[in-house]
Enzyme design. Structure first.
Site, mmCIF file in Angstrom:
data_model
loop_
_atom_site.group_PDB
_atom_site.id
_atom_site.type_symbol
_atom_site.label_atom_id
_atom_site.label_comp_id
_atom_site.label_asym_id
_atom_site.label_seq_id
_atom_site.Cartn_x
_atom_site.Cartn_y
_atom_site.Cartn_z
ATOM 1 N N ASP A 53 3.603 9.490 -0.889
ATOM 2 C CA ASP A 53 2.413 8.762 -0.448
ATOM 3 C C ASP A 53 2.154 7.627 -1.433
ATOM 4 O OD1 ASP A 53 0.154 8.295 1.122
ATOM 5 O OD2 ASP A 53 -0.463 10.397 1.099
ATOM 6 N N HIS A 92 0.819 -1.220 0.000
ATOM 7 C CA HIS A 92 0.000 0.000 0.000
ATOM 8 C C HIS A 92 0.850 1.267 0.000
ATOM 9 C CE1 HIS A 92 -4.064 -1.809 0.759
ATOM 10 N NE2 HIS A 92 -3.281 -2.835 1.025
HETATM 11 C C1 GDG Z 1 -2.062 3.679 3.232
HETATM 12 C C2 GDG Z 1 -1.071 4.484 2.358
HETATM 13 C C3 GDG Z 1 -2.769 4.494 0.525
HETATM 14 C C4 GDG Z 1 -8.736 10.195 7.482
HETATM 15 N N1 GDG Z 1 -9.048 11.009 8.500
HETATM 16 C C5 GDG Z 1 -10.271 10.641 8.936
HETATM 17 C C6 GDG Z 1 -10.717 9.588 8.159
HETATM 18 N N2 GDG Z 1 -9.757 9.332 7.272
HETATM 19 C C7 GDG Z 1 -9.804 8.262 6.254
HETATM 20 C C8 GDG Z 1 -9.889 8.861 4.872
HETATM 21 C C9 GDG Z 1 -9.213 7.775 4.030
HETATM 22 C C10 GDG Z 1 -8.228 7.134 5.003
HETATM 23 O O1 GDG Z 1 -8.602 7.518 6.312
HETATM 24 C C11 GDG Z 1 -6.803 7.610 4.741
HETATM 25 O O2 GDG Z 1 -6.385 7.019 3.578
HETATM 26 P P1 GDG Z 1 -4.973 7.379 2.883
HETATM 27 O O3 GDG Z 1 -4.953 6.733 1.560
HETATM 28 O O4 GDG Z 1 -4.840 8.850 2.775
HETATM 29 O O5 GDG Z 1 -3.818 6.910 3.869
HETATM 30 P P2 GDG Z 1 -3.320 5.702 4.853
HETATM 31 O O6 GDG Z 1 -4.384 5.332 5.810
HETATM 32 O O7 GDG Z 1 -2.033 6.168 5.434
HETATM 33 O O8 GDG Z 1 -3.033 4.432 3.957
HETATM 34 C C12 GDG Z 1 -1.825 5.358 1.353
HETATM 35 C C13 GDG Z 1 -3.653 3.641 1.428
HETATM 36 O O9 GDG Z 1 -2.865 2.854 2.325
HETATM 37 C C14 GDG Z 1 -4.522 2.676 0.621
HETATM 38 O O10 GDG Z 1 -3.733 1.792 -0.144
HETATM 39 O O11 GDG Z 1 -3.583 5.352 -0.260
HETATM 40 O O12 GDG Z 1 -0.904 6.017 0.506
HETATM 41 O O13 GDG Z 1 -0.233 5.290 3.186
HETATM 42 O O14 GDG Z 1 -10.132 6.801 3.630
HETATM 43 O O15 GDG Z 1 -11.243 9.064 4.572
HETATM 44 N N3 GDG Z 1 -11.928 9.030 8.323
HETATM 45 C C15 GDG Z 1 -12.725 9.520 9.320
HETATM 46 N N4 GDG Z 1 -12.311 10.526 10.145
HETATM 47 C C16 GDG Z 1 -11.106 11.112 9.993
HETATM 48 O O16 GDG Z 1 -10.761 12.014 10.754
HETATM 49 N N5 GDG Z 1 -13.948 8.994 9.481
#
Ligand code: GDG
Length: 507
Positions: free
Chosen positions: A392, A179
């Protein structure tokens, strides 16, 4: 369960065994000391649920609590019965959590794979425990799987699981999806256990990355470290042979459940909440940043860019506000606490320098997790999303923002070092997050972009996300594991256009 996912997702014969660091549940003791479970709501769970229920399967992972609690086992079994697939826990002792999870995973692999080698703490005991814990996960997966099953291992914590499964004699096919980014050889070769890591990854039957760039970096590292690996193919999925073993290597950009986000963003309570935000912060463009507290997200340099914008473009003072949401994460680690302090000092400095009596506050800072409703409302209310990670894997926030912008009248500013940039380059304004003046100029451009251009760009991105949603992601990964003819996987057009392959390798 969505019928679309059921219809399109073909898995290899047999059940699906998912292995990830954590189980897709949060387990907590209630006031009476009894365990309660709550399903996690991430995109991965949503995407895999239909396949797990339809084909039958098991999810293997850690519960999130150190040590063993016999009464937790019955709560895990109950949660599994309710979800329609089996859950199996991998118990981790406190020293394993420290050395494997906090140590090797988050103080070595996480920073190194995000190009931050100066943050790495290459302690040998971390690596030793990483191997032992990977063996533990493999042991559970071995017991849970049969010859016709497909074991799908997720992420950087578990790169050694296939090697351990092979030692145990597992007959199931084994896939892996990373990821986070895969670094270039210049960075990866710093890892003291580089050869062992590459050898372990080559033991899978299918290795998937987010972008072509990650896949190319991996291929270059294999070439640098392992003599005699042969690669074949030019499309999205390559074939590699090493001795008797052959494997596939592809890029599969993860996505989100487009329809669910559109539906939820359109709900009346979300619209009302978004309207309320505009009422509280009237007559200005709202710029949104939402990030987990992490040094890869580039929050301090983004704040400096915003400060630079206000200094160099006085016309925007009182006409923009930056809403910066920082979601708490790993706060018990010194480096993360220091980052929080740095962010708060910068916010204080900017607000202190520009605040106007009786009104405008330049940075609206929120430290804390948002409810789903609040998250969707912020997405809908924001005129500009400022998503500028230093590196990222993908960044789902960028995709969620576009999809929730149902009026298609807003602008995404996106770091060129986010995996999502390869797919969204034709709609987003791409920036180098380290370039303070460049980011400030781009915010200025976004503020003055006309409506037609905003809508055309947003429409393009939303179409691309709709056509490549998370169900399509699961489907393409599982198909890549079984399809005989790899010409069924041409490189998606936008990836070829935006991320031209390195011709010296032609891979
Ligand atoms: C890894 C990789 C890759 C965030 N703040 C809140 C909240 N979120 C949710 C968002 C989104 C998720 O969390 C974050 O997703 P990301 O993709 O930005 O990042 P990581 O969790 O670090 O994930 C990343 C991912 O894996 C998938 O392969 O994209 O690059 O680092 O869904 O909506 N949700 C709520 N409250 C928050 O304050 N409810």
């Amino acid at each position: 369960m969505t019928s679309r996912a059921q219809k399109t997702t073909r898995t290899p014969d047999g059940r699906l065994i998912v292995v990830s660091n954590r189980l897709p549940f949060v387990f907590r003791r209630d006031g009476d000391g009894r365990w309660q479970s709550e399903p996690s709501s991430g995109g991965l769970v949503t995407a895999l649920l239909p396949v797990l229920r339809y084909r039958g399967g098991t999810w293997i992972g850690w519960t999130g609590s150190a040590g063993t609690a016999p009464d937790l086992e019955s709560e895990i079994a109950t949660a599994g019965k309710e979800t329609g697939y089996e859950l199996r826990a991998v118990p981790l002792a406190a020293d394993e959590v420290h050395n494997f999870y906090e140590g090797c995973s988050n103080e070595i692999i996480w920073p190194l794979f995000h190009d931050m080698q100066q943050m790495c703490n290459f302690l040998p005991e971390y690596w030793r425990t990483y191997r032992e814990v990977n063996h533990k996960y493999a042991r559970v997966a071995h017991d849970a799987s049969g010859p016709g099953d497909f074991v799908w291992v997720h992420d950087y914590h578990l790169m050694g699981v296939a090697a351990e499964l092979r030692r145990l004699g597992t007959k199931a096919r084994i896939g892996f999806f990373l990821h986070i980014p895969f670094p270039s050889p210049d960075i990866f070769l710093k890892l003291p256990w580089r050869r062992e890591t590459i050898d372990a990854l080559l033991k899978f039957d299918l290795v998937g990355f987010q972008t072509m760039r990650d896949r190319r970096n991996f291929v270059q590292c294999v070439r640098a470290l392992v003599p005699g690996v042969e690669f074949e193919g030019r499309g999205q999925v390559l074939q590699a042979a090493i001795g008797e073993h052959s494997l596939r290597i592809g890029n599969f950009p993860i996505s989100i459940d487009f329809n669910a986000f559109v539906r939820q963003a359109a709900a009346a309570d979300v619209a009302a909440h978004a309207k309320e935000l505009h009422r509280l912060l009237p007559n200005r463009k709202l710029i949104l940043g939402i990030d987990r507290l992490d040094y890869t997200k580039g929050i301090p340099v983004r704040l400096r860019a915003f400060q630079n914008l206000l200094e160099r473009y006085p016309d925007l003072r009182e006409r923009v506000s930056l809403i910066q949401v920082v979601v708490p994460s790993r706060e018990d680690i010194d480096r993360y606490r220091e980052l929080k302090t740095e962010i708060e000092q910068l916010v204080g400095h900017i607000n202190g320098s520009f605040v106007r009596p009786g009104g405008w506050v330049p940075v609206w800072y929120v430290y804390g997790g948002l409810s789903r409703l609040e998250l969707l409302a912020y997405y809908r209310a924001a005129d500009i999303a400022l998503i500028t990670p230093l590196k990222d894997g993908m960044n789902l926030v960028a995709k969620e923002y576009c999809v929730c912008s149902i009026e298609e009248d807003c602008v995404l500013i996106l770091s060129e070092f986010a995996g999502a940039a390869a797919q969204l380059a034709r709609g987003a304004l791409l920036v180098n997050p380290y370039d303070i003046e460049g980011v400030a100029d781009t915010i200025h451009r976004a503020c003055h972009m006309d409506r037609r251009e905003r809508q055309a760009r947003m429409r393009r991105m939303r179409r691309s996300i709709r056509e490549n949603d998370v169900f399509q992601w699961v489907d393409s990964f599982l198909r890549a594991a079984i399809t005989k003819d790899l010409s069924a996987f041409p490189q998606p057009e936008h990836y070829v256009a935006e991320e031209a392959p390195d011709t010296s390798l032609a891979l």
